[in-house]
Design a protein around this motif. Structure first.
Motif, PDB file in Angstrom:
ATOM      1  N   THR A  48     -47.466  -2.349 -31.341  1.00  0.00           N
ATOM      2  CA  THR A  48     -47.669  -1.311 -32.546  1.00  0.00           C
ATOM      3  C   THR A  48     -46.381  -1.592 -33.718  1.00  0.00           C
ATOM      4  O   THR A  48     -46.834  -1.484 -34.861  1.00  0.00           O
ATOM      5  CB  THR A  48     -47.281   0.099 -31.948  1.00  0.00           C
ATOM      6  OG1 THR A  48     -48.272   0.451 -31.146  1.00  0.00           O
ATOM      7  CG2 THR A  48     -47.542   1.290 -32.877  1.00  0.00           C
ATOM      8  N   SER A  49     -45.095  -1.746 -33.242  1.00  0.00           N
ATOM      9  CA  SER A  49     -44.220  -2.087 -34.090  1.00  0.00           C
ATOM     10  C   SER A  49     -43.890  -3.697 -34.488  1.00  0.00           C
ATOM     11  O   SER A  49     -43.081  -3.811 -35.151  1.00  0.00           O
ATOM     12  CB  SER A  49     -42.705  -1.672 -33.812  1.00  0.00           C
ATOM     13  OG  SER A  49     -42.429  -2.263 -32.383  1.00  0.00           O
ATOM     14  N   MET A 181     -43.901 -10.048 -37.278  1.00  0.00           N
ATOM     15  CA  MET A 181     -42.744  -9.552 -36.764  1.00  0.00           C
ATOM     16  C   MET A 181     -41.782  -9.356 -37.952  1.00  0.00           C
ATOM     17  O   MET A 181     -40.813  -8.691 -37.792  1.00  0.00           O
ATOM     18  CB  MET A 181     -42.408 -10.375 -35.440  1.00  0.00           C
ATOM     19  CG  MET A 181     -43.298 -10.399 -34.624  1.00  0.00           C
ATOM     20  SD  MET A 181     -42.644 -11.432 -32.979  1.00  0.00           S
ATOM     21  CE  MET A 181     -41.124 -10.824 -32.498  1.00  0.00           C
ATOM     22  N   ASN A 182     -41.769 -10.365 -38.907  1.00  0.00           N
ATOM     23  CA  ASN A 182     -40.979 -10.295 -40.069  1.00  0.00           C
ATOM     24  C   ASN A 182     -39.365 -10.290 -39.533  1.00  0.00           C
ATOM     25  O   ASN A 182     -38.623  -9.472 -40.224  1.00  0.00           O
ATOM     26  CB  ASN A 182     -41.250  -9.124 -40.798  1.00  0.00           C
ATOM     27  CG  ASN A 182     -40.494  -8.989 -42.080  1.00  0.00           C
ATOM     28  OD1 ASN A 182     -40.401 -10.165 -42.647  1.00  0.00           O
ATOM     29  ND2 ASN A 182     -40.028  -7.814 -42.891  1.00  0.00           N
ATOM     30  N   VAL A 295     -47.749 -17.086 -23.582  1.00  0.00           N
ATOM     31  CA  VAL A 295     -46.159 -17.178 -24.255  1.00  0.00           C
ATOM     32  C   VAL A 295     -45.650 -15.791 -24.554  1.00  0.00           C
ATOM     33  O   VAL A 295     -46.480 -14.854 -24.753  1.00  0.00           O
ATOM     34  CB  VAL A 295     -46.211 -18.005 -25.359  1.00  0.00           C
ATOM     35  CG1 VAL A 295     -46.786 -19.577 -24.882  1.00  0.00           C
ATOM     36  CG2 VAL A 295     -47.070 -17.607 -26.512  1.00  0.00           C
ATOM     37  N   PRO A 296     -44.505 -15.675 -24.590  1.00  0.00           N
ATOM     38  CA  PRO A 296     -43.949 -14.413 -24.956  1.00  0.00           C
ATOM     39  C   PRO A 296     -44.617 -14.050 -26.480  1.00  0.00           C
ATOM     40  O   PRO A 296     -44.691 -14.939 -27.228  1.00  0.00           O
ATOM     41  CB  PRO A 296     -42.393 -14.700 -25.328  1.00  0.00           C
ATOM     42  CG  PRO A 296     -42.156 -15.812 -24.106  1.00  0.00           C
ATOM     43  CD  PRO A 296     -43.298 -16.429 -24.436  1.00  0.00           C
ATOM     44  N   TYR A 297     -44.728 -12.880 -26.639  1.00  0.00           N
ATOM     45  CA  TYR A 297     -45.481 -12.278 -27.768  1.00  0.00           C
ATOM     46  C   TYR A 297     -46.802 -12.951 -28.157  1.00  0.00           C
ATOM     47  O   TYR A 297     -47.165 -13.256 -29.387  1.00  0.00           O
ATOM     48  CB  TYR A 297     -44.541 -11.861 -28.768  1.00  0.00           C
ATOM     49  CG  TYR A 297     -43.993 -12.988 -29.706  1.00  0.00           C
ATOM     50  CD1 TYR A 297     -44.677 -13.730 -30.656  1.00  0.00           C
ATOM     51  CD2 TYR A 297     -42.570 -13.148 -29.544  1.00  0.00           C
ATOM     52  CE1 TYR A 297     -43.784 -14.688 -31.222  1.00  0.00           C
ATOM     53  CE2 TYR A 297     -41.873 -14.555 -29.880  1.00  0.00           C
ATOM     54  CZ  TYR A 297     -42.493 -14.975 -30.952  1.00  0.00           C
ATOM     55  OH  TYR A 297     -41.918 -16.162 -31.736  1.00  0.00           O
TER      56      TYR A 297
END
Length: 516
Positions: A48-49, A181-182, A295-297
């Motif tokens: 979400t974020s 994710m910026n 993988v992560p994210y």
């Protein structure tokens, strides 16, 4: 029987936590974020974020930088960090100037390992040190490292002389995409080559030689808390990898060769170069053709419709590493002076390590039969990339060995006597040494090393029976963790000596946390 004093002395020891920052080296020993694992769990990704949680980070800013003023401590946006890059960004975001951050890094570097430590190692009869450093070494002349941004455009960064913060040019990842994710670009603290030269000269004063180990690369070259960018995924392999690897390697080799005339004492203190630590570690875990673990994210990659770092092949990784062999070969002064190229390869970079019956959590070297083909692949590549005479003189193949991630380590927690313990060590650890040369197709006196190993029975020291801070098996009346630790060390050293494998213990100390 292993365990005699002479059997406890390694060939060399790592100086971890000095110039390559890994979060748990600077963790607290108690509390909800106490450090007791050597692989901090990856943080949760919130779709979400589009952000990663930092609540599980264990690196304590005030532990590594005890010189922070009261006002600086109050300014900190959070008290814990994940890696070198995260630490630098945290300090910048908290209002510290670049000059102050450079000062804090040098306060740490000056006290974490001191000349007294060299004297202590010499007193212990240890004459070799492995020095983990990052790629970000500054020389008298600036040089360029290339990268890509989140839109695929070429970028670059210049590493200038002196100590300063260096921007990582590799931002081709959802972590840095403004639509994802910026995140802020990764950053590194440069290491002036003169500082490394001084370490070599100090080591020479004590009759010690130093193996320079490039532990972390631009963008991160491995998955793990040592990669400098954790918890971000590695990006080194995704752009300009051969050019950047050659630049970093050649700068070091040229400097090493120059020491022979410019600083003979430092040259005497030089053992050699390990060009990359654990190259593409865990690639086989995350590869779709390996274990296929996300993988992560992973959700951020799916949203951006881009490939993960693990899609590079193991053959491409080996091809990049081979560049360092050719470059070392071009420098006869190093070879004639007895300096070594210590080529570290890790089995977890290969899909086959996680195939068959392998557990996806077995993150380190395995003793199981399914990985024989992986070892054979490594051996075939090494023998093809080097000549037999080179493998007897300067070309050292290096394979790490830990049992801490072996699924069978749970058996240590319920053992009842020393005989059972010895059998577990014989089953889980010693086959690595007994089988290594045959698995690789390398016979003595061709050079082999194990530049990282430990005497722990778990990567979580609270669960290890040999850590001094861990479990006591409830039905083992004669239990003594130091006796077990020494047996484990001695058994490894004895087996390695028979196999002709040089053993470098995983680290000299974890100065701030007795859990390790």
């Amino acid at each position: 029987m292993p365990g005699a004093e002479a059997d406890l002395k390694p060939y060399g020891v790592n100086l971890g936590g000095w110039f390559c920052l890994e979060d748990w080296f600077y963790s607290k020993a108690v509390g909800p974020n106490a450090g007791h694992c050597v692989a901090t769990p990856n943080p949760e990704y919130d779709e979400t974020s589009s952000s990663l949680s930092t609540t599980g980070f264990v690196g304590d800013v005030c532990t590594i930088f005890s010189g922070l003023t009261g006002e600086e401590k109050r300014q900190l946006l959070r008290s814990r960090f994940g890696c070198e890059s995260d630490l630098i960004n945290l300090l910048l975001d908290s209002g510290l100037t670049q000059a102050r951050i450079v000062e804090l890094f040098w306060q740490h570097r000056r006290r974490y390992v001191m000349p007294l430590d060299f004297a202590r190692l010499r007193t212990l009869g240890i004459y070799r040190m492995r020095l983990p450093v990052t790629w970000c070494i500054s020389y008298d002349v600036p040089y360029v490292i290339r990268g890509k941004d989140s839109e695929g455009r070429d970028t670059s960064t210049i590493v200038r002389p002196g100590s300063h913060i260096v921007e990582d040019p590799l931002c081709n990842d959802p972590a840095f995409d403004p639509a994802g994710m910026n995140g802020k670009s990764d950053k590194w603290m440069s290491i002036p080559i003169k500082a490394i030269e001084q370490i070599l000269a100090t080591a020479a004063d004590y009759g010690i030689q130093v193996l320079i180990d490039v532990h972390a690369f631009p963008g991160g070259s491995s998955a793990g808390t040592f990669n400098g960018v954790w918890p971000n995924n590695p990006r080194f392999w995704s752009a300009h990898r051969d050019e950047n690897f050659q630049t970093i390697t050649c700068k070091l080799l040229d400097w090493m060769e120059s020491l022979q005339h410019q600083s003979p004492k430092a040259f005497a203190g030089l053992y050699g170069l390990s060009p990359m630590n654990e190259p593409a570690h865990l690639r086989g875990l995350f590869s779709a053709k390996g274990a296929g673990v996300p993988v992560p994210y992973q959700a951020a990659y799916a949203k951006a419709n881009c490939n993960t770092w693990a899609e590079i092949s193991s053959s491409e990784v080996l091809a990049t590493l081979a560049i360092s062999i050719g470059e070392f070969r071009k420098r006869p002064k190093l070879i004639q002076s007895g300096k070594k190229l210590v080529m570290n390869i890790i089995e977890t970079a290969f899909n086959g390590t996680f195939g068959g019956k392998e557990d996806a959590g077995a993150f380190a070297a395995s003793q199981r039969g399914e990985t024989d083909a992986v070892a054979a692949t490594i051996g075939d590549w090494w023998r093809g990339a080097t000549k037999e005479e080179e493998r007897k003189v300067w070309a050292v193949l290096d394979i790490h060995n830990y049992i801490s991630w072996n699924p069978d380590v749970v058996k240590f927690r319920t053992m009842v006597n020393m005989e059972e313990y010895e059998q577990l060590i014989n089953n889980m650890s010693l086959p690595f040494f007994h089988k290594l040369r045959d698995r690789l197709g390398m016979q003595q006196p061709e050079l082999l090393a194990c530049s990282e190993y430990s005497a722990s029975t778990d990567q979580d020291t609270f669960l290890s029976v040999t850590s001094g801070s861990g479990l006591t098996p409830p039905n083992f009346p004669a239990f003594d963790w130091q006796v077990l630790r020494d047996y484990f060390l001695g058994a490894q050293h004895t087996a390695a000596r028979v196999a002709g494998v040089d053993m470098w213990f995983w680290t000299y100390h974890i100065r701030y946390n007795l859990n390790y």
